[in-house]
Enzyme design. Structure first.
Site, PDB file in Angstrom:
ATOM      1  N   HIS A 174       0.847  -1.197   0.000  1.00  0.00           N
ATOM      2  CA  HIS A 174       0.000   0.000   0.000  1.00  0.00           C
ATOM      3  C   HIS A 174       0.878   1.241   0.000  1.00  0.00           C
ATOM      4  O   HIS A 174       2.103   1.150   0.101  1.00  0.00           O
ATOM      5  CB  HIS A 174      -1.001  -0.001   1.154  1.00  0.00           C
ATOM      6  CG  HIS A 174      -0.410   0.076   2.531  1.00  0.00           C
ATOM      7  ND1 HIS A 174       0.357  -0.934   3.073  1.00  0.00           N
ATOM      8  CD2 HIS A 174      -0.484   1.042   3.492  1.00  0.00           C
ATOM      9  CE1 HIS A 174       0.726  -0.596   4.306  1.00  0.00           C
ATOM     10  NE2 HIS A 174       0.231   0.589   4.574  1.00  0.00           N
ATOM     11  N   HIS A 227       1.369   3.979   1.948  1.00  0.00           N
ATOM     12  CA  HIS A 227       1.861   4.760   3.072  1.00  0.00           C
ATOM     13  C   HIS A 227       3.383   4.866   3.058  1.00  0.00           C
ATOM     14  O   HIS A 227       4.084   3.907   2.716  1.00  0.00           O
ATOM     15  CB  HIS A 227       1.373   4.171   4.393  1.00  0.00           C
ATOM     16  CG  HIS A 227      -0.089   4.431   4.639  1.00  0.00           C
ATOM     17  ND1 HIS A 227      -0.839   3.695   5.528  1.00  0.00           N
ATOM     18  CD2 HIS A 227      -0.943   5.348   4.101  1.00  0.00           C
ATOM     19  CE1 HIS A 227      -2.086   4.153   5.538  1.00  0.00           C
ATOM     20  NE2 HIS A 227      -2.163   5.142   4.674  1.00  0.00           N
ATOM     21  N   HIS A 243       5.977   2.410   4.190  1.00  0.00           N
ATOM     22  CA  HIS A 243       6.075   1.159   3.439  1.00  0.00           C
ATOM     23  C   HIS A 243       6.731   1.349   2.066  1.00  0.00           C
ATOM     24  O   HIS A 243       7.176   0.362   1.485  1.00  0.00           O
ATOM     25  CB  HIS A 243       4.693   0.536   3.269  1.00  0.00           C
ATOM     26  CG  HIS A 243       4.129   0.013   4.556  1.00  0.00           C
ATOM     27  ND1 HIS A 243       4.046  -1.319   4.854  1.00  0.00           N
ATOM     28  CD2 HIS A 243       3.639   0.668   5.642  1.00  0.00           C
ATOM     29  CE1 HIS A 243       3.524  -1.477   6.074  1.00  0.00           C
ATOM     30  NE2 HIS A 243       3.264  -0.275   6.562  1.00  0.00           N
ATOM     31  N   HIS A 298      -7.765  -0.817   5.319  1.00  0.00           N
ATOM     32  CA  HIS A 298      -6.758   0.108   5.842  1.00  0.00           C
ATOM     33  C   HIS A 298      -6.558   1.243   4.843  1.00  0.00           C
ATOM     34  O   HIS A 298      -6.570   2.422   5.205  1.00  0.00           O
ATOM     35  CB  HIS A 298      -5.459  -0.653   6.082  1.00  0.00           C
ATOM     36  CG  HIS A 298      -4.335   0.182   6.621  1.00  0.00           C
ATOM     37  ND1 HIS A 298      -4.375   0.753   7.873  1.00  0.00           N
ATOM     38  CD2 HIS A 298      -3.135   0.537   6.080  1.00  0.00           C
ATOM     39  CE1 HIS A 298      -3.249   1.426   8.086  1.00  0.00           C
ATOM     40  NE2 HIS A 298      -2.486   1.303   7.011  1.00  0.00           N
TER      41      HIS A 298
END
Length: 254
Positions: free
Chosen positions: A52, A54, A57, A109
């Site tokens: 993902h 973010h 990450h 999320h």
């Protein structure tokens, strides 16, 4: 295959899965430095997998591409991940020489979150944690529960490799929700023993999570009763149970 979690930031893990020669897939490199240090010790990145968008990450990807410009970067179809070289979605397969991973859409999320499953490992990003699940920043309770249900249906011996070392704080919450769960008590003690000597509590077998993680146990009588008590009303719908648990966890302090 050799699995290694590389600690990053305060509580992130960058995962590497290496073959006998040291070639490795690198999952969610929020920082470049841990991967570069591993490379100095003999690891050779073969591909990057991103779950993902973010920053914790993906933040290290550009520096890794500066060193290995031909490295393929597999990521969800999300413009917030501009470093991607290959966009992948639900039901597709990531094929790299020596590795194959099934791609699973697991929104909740974030709206474009994906997980990678292969070689007995699940790279779940911030969807499934040991004894917990991710906050719902962009999805609904129904979406997040459906995503967790998909992950829960994988083989029980799958090793869950999630993005953060949250197990100890998650255990404290889980024990409040499900205090009579003997498997949970054993898992909590295991976590405390591991963290006392700074060992990672991950990976963890999915079977353990099915026995212990309240967010995978919304159909259990004890979990439903605890969520209902916290919500102040009887909850019968499993999405409502999950939503109550997630709200409870959001405000929980051990």
């Amino acid at each position: 295959m050799r699995l290694q979690p590389l600690p990053a930031f305060d509580d992130n893990y960058i995962w590497t899965l290496s073959d006998a020669s040291g070639r490795a897939v690198v999952v969610d490199p929020g920082q470049a430095a841990p991967v570069l240090a591993a490379a100095d010790a003999g690891l050779t990145p073969a591909a990057i997998l991103l779950t993902h968008h973010h920053a914790d990450h993906i933040g290290g990807v550009e520096a890794l591409l500066a060193r290995w410009p031909d490295l393929p970067v597999f990521a969800p179809d999300d413009p917030r991940i501009p470093q991607a070289t290959v966009r992948v979605g639900d039901g597709e397969t990531v094929g790299i020489e020596g590795w194959r991973f099934a791609v699973m859409a697991v929104p909740g999320h974030t709206r474009s979150h994906i997980a990678f499953h292969g070689h007995g490992h699940l790279f779940s990003g911030d969807t499934l944690f040991s004894l917990g699940c991710g906050r719902m920043f962009e999805g609904t309770a129904a979406q997040m529960l459906a995503s967790l249900d998909r992950l829960a249906a994988l083989p029980a011996d799958t090793l869950v490799c999630c993005g953060h070392e949250y197990s100890q704080s998650n255990a404290a919450f889980a024990r409040v929700v499900d205090p009579d769960n003997a498997a949970l008590r054993r898992r909590e003690q295991e976590i405390l023993d591991m963290r006392s000597v700074s060992r990672p509590t991950l990976p963890v077998a999915l079977a353990s999570e099915l026995d212990c993680n309240p967010f995978l146990r919304v159909d259990a009588d004890a979990v439903r009763a605890a969520a209902s008590h916290e919500a102040g009303t009887a909850l019968t719908d499993r999405v409502d149970v999950f939503a109550a648990l997630r709200r409870w966890k959001d405000g929980f302090r051990a």
